[in-house]
Structure formats: C-alpha cells, structure tokens
Design an enzyme around this catalytic site. Structure first.
Site, PDB file in Angstrom:
ATOM      1  N   LEU A   1      -9.207   2.144-108.865  1.00  0.00           N
ATOM      2  CA  LEU A   1      -8.455   2.723-109.599  1.00  0.00           C
ATOM      3  C   LEU A   1      -8.365   3.576-110.213  1.00  0.00           C
ATOM      4  O   LEU A   1      -6.938   2.577-109.494  1.00  0.00           O
ATOM      5  CB  LEU A   1      -9.076   4.138-108.425  1.00  0.00           C
ATOM      6  CG  LEU A   1      -8.590   4.963-108.728  1.00  0.00           C
ATOM      7  CD1 LEU A   1      -9.967   6.562-108.884  1.00  0.00           C
ATOM      8  CD2 LEU A   1      -8.224   5.405-107.060  1.00  0.00           C
ATOM      9  N   HIS A  47       0.692   0.260-100.917  1.00  0.00           N
ATOM     10  CA  HIS A  47       1.834   0.201-101.509  1.00  0.00           C
ATOM     11  C   HIS A  47       1.825   1.673-102.669  1.00  0.00           C
ATOM     12  O   HIS A  47       1.137   2.857-101.912  1.00  0.00           O
ATOM     13  CB  HIS A  47       0.974  -0.664-103.053  1.00  0.00           C
ATOM     14  CG  HIS A  47       1.550  -0.830-104.300  1.00  0.00           C
ATOM     15  ND1 HIS A  47       2.606   0.658-104.640  1.00  0.00           N
ATOM     16  CD2 HIS A  47       2.952  -1.461-104.663  1.00  0.00           C
ATOM     17  CE1 HIS A  47       3.031  -0.053-105.975  1.00  0.00           C
ATOM     18  NE2 HIS A  47       3.041  -0.995-105.846  1.00  0.00           N
TER      19      HIS A  47
END
Length: 344
Positions: free
Chosen positions: A125, A229
């Site tokens: 993605l 992240h």
C-alpha cells in the site's frame, strides 16, 4: 475522479516512480526494475487465471481519471508461504519458576514462526504524498477488501497485513541493530532490499531457531516491537477500523506488527451488498459515502461516491457508471466507506 483498477504492463514506469518514493523498510515495493517487472507479470498471469495458487497475487493502481496519472498502488497475495517458508516472530512468554527459591518470573520472548502459511495477505500500500488527502487513502486500502468480498472463493479464510516497522530516514532500525546485525554483517537497508527481492527465507534460515529473550535486546529495540513507522500509522488505523487486529506476531527484521482477521469478520465483507445499476443524468446524492465496485474479475473497477441506494438499485451518474464500466441492469457491490455509516 479517482478510480481503482488492475495493474497493467503499461504501468511499469509509473510504479517504478512510486517505488523511488517509498524509502527503506517498504519491503514489498522495492526500487528494482527487474523485480517490479517480474511481479507485474505474475499479477497479469493471475488475472489471466494462468498462475498456480502459490503464485497468485493482485496489484491495483489508483488512477486520476482526469489526468490518467497513476498515483497509488495496493496489493493482495492469495496464499503466502506455499513456495518458500513465511517467517515472522510470535511474541510469547516463558515462565521460570522455583518453589524452593520462591522465584517466579515471566520473560517475554520471540519465537520464529511459520503460523501464517497459506493465509492471504494485504500488501504494497503506497500513495503519492501529493494525493494523501480526501478519501484517496481509504479507497486505495479498502477497495482490496471489496474485491475480496466480491471474489471470496479466491482467498483464504484468514487475512494478514504486515505493517512497516520503525526505522529512521537513514535506514537505521533499532530492532535490526540489536538482533539481526549479530547474525548478518549487513545494514538493515540491505536486508530489507534482499527481502523485497524474494530472499527473505534465505535470511530467515540463518536466524536463531530457539526462543529469544526480549529483555536481552536494547531499550530502543524493545520499545519498537509491534510499533509502526510514522508514515504507516494512517494505514494501520484504516485496517483496524475494518476489524484487523495485532495478535502477537511481528516482522523478523524491523519488528513491525502483523494485523490479522478472519475474512468473514471484516467490516466491508460483512456490510457489502449487491445492487442493480440505474444510470441517471442528474446526480442524486445519498446520505452516506460508499465504496462501489463492479463484479468483473478481469476488468475490476472501484470508486467512492454518495449515490442514492434503494433496496434493489443504486443510482449512478453517467460519469460514475463509465468509471466502473457498467451500464443499466449490471450488478455492482457496495459498502459504506466508513465504519460509523450504515445503509438504512
């Protein structure tokens, strides 16, 4: 209008450009032309129904219909770990106890695991930063779930998504520095590249097979276990809003969390409904935002909109119908775009 469609061979240059923007740690979209070409070819064989289950995968691109520009990509793997082992760490507990010494301790541990073998996987993605607004991210991510709902027999009963773990702009991963580097004299960025080019099992086979005590890792490494992240936080929130959950598995390199769910429990799958298309020349807005996809396997299309939905029909504008490649009388599948919305 933003439209989801299957990847095509003509998208190679656009996807290569997106790959240059991902950064270290985005394992499934490496800036490697040969690897990207091979993957696109594998996807095309899947849609042509010429690939065995172990090789089946789907890549979708998000296209701006006004400019024809490809601005995002997302994917699904039909069944992971069938050609080569699929590794991750299961976060567990070992108990050390002695009645004689009156000692009882619980130690968090990492167990090398192949538990997700055969599951389907959401992957790859990525959205161009210039398009990270409005409902683009929701369309790019959730359209995969609508595709699964439409063609559920092509996927496993359970679905996972590996989330990108914590690393900095220089490719420094606290988890890798505290664990992986002790077994490989390479940087995290190199390990990430090898993983993205299909060599994850080779690296994993050299990792220790016995349980690893989390307390032996550095403070920095322990702090990032099952954390994502910063740029992955929105993607995680979207998947969690659809019913996916962290169940104690992390990546062997950066300790990013794996989210998982039974396909039947996913919100889009549960709430999606089929409707017959009625094309109208005037836009008649309904009360909720919808994710709408056609029911064509080889020519799949998905968009978002606020159409009027009745018990049997959905009213689409000619522009929406054209984007979906449907006409009067065709069937489409739609679901509320957001969890808080429902069909009346």
């Amino acid at each position: 209008m933003m439209v989801i469609r299957p990847v095509a061979r003509s998208d190679r240059n656009a996807i290569t450009e997106l790959a240059t923007q991902t950064g270290v740690g985005f394992t499934s979209l490496q800036n490697d032309e040969s690897q990207l070409n091979d993957r696109i070819e594998r996807m095309c064989r899947t849609w042509a129904q010429q690939a065995p289950l172990a090789e089946q995968g789907y890549l979708f691109v998000l296209e701006d219909s006004e400019t024809g520009k490809v601005v995002g990509i997302s994917g699904i793997e039909a069944a992971i770990g069938l050609n080569e082992p699929w590794y991750n760490y299961r976060v567990g507990t070992l108990v050390h106890a002695s009645k004689a010494l009156d000692v009882y301790t619980q130690m968090p541990t990492l167990f090398l695991s192949n538990d997700h073998t055969g599951y389907s996987e959401l992957c790859t993605l990525f959205l161009d930063p210039a398009y990270r607004h409005g409902k683009n991210g929701h369309l790019l991510s959730k359209s995969r779930l609508l595709f699964i709902a439409t063609f559920q027999d092509r996927f496993a009963d359970k679905l996972i998504a590996e989330m990108r773990g914590v690393s900095d702009q220089h490719g420094h991963s606290p988890f890798w520095e505290s664990l992986g580097r002790h077994f490989f004299a390479i940087d995290f960025a190199h390990a990430d590249y090898l993983t993205g080019t299909g060599q994850k099992s080779f690296i994993a086979e050299l990792m220790p097979k016995h349980p690893l005590y989390v307390d032996f890792l550095s403070d920095e490494a322990r702090a990032v276990i099952a954390q994502v992240h910063p740029s992955t936080v929105p993607a995680r929130k979207i998947l969690e809003s659809e019913g996916m959950r962290y169940e104690g598995y992390v990546d062997i390199f950066d300790a990013g969390p794996t989210l998982e769910a039974y396909v039947d429990d996913l919100r889009v799958v549960r709430k999606s409904q089929a409707r017959i298309v009625k094309v109208t020349q005037t836009e008649i807005s309904g009360p909720i935002h919808c994710l709408i996809g056609n029911e064509s396997f080889t020519d799949y299309r998905a968009i978002t909109g606020t159409p009027q939905v009745t018990e049997s029909h959905v009213l689409l504008t000619s522009m929406q119908a054209q984007a979906l490649r449907v006409t009067d009388g065709d069937s489409v599948r739609l679901a509320p775009l957001f969890a808080q919305e429902n069909f009346s």
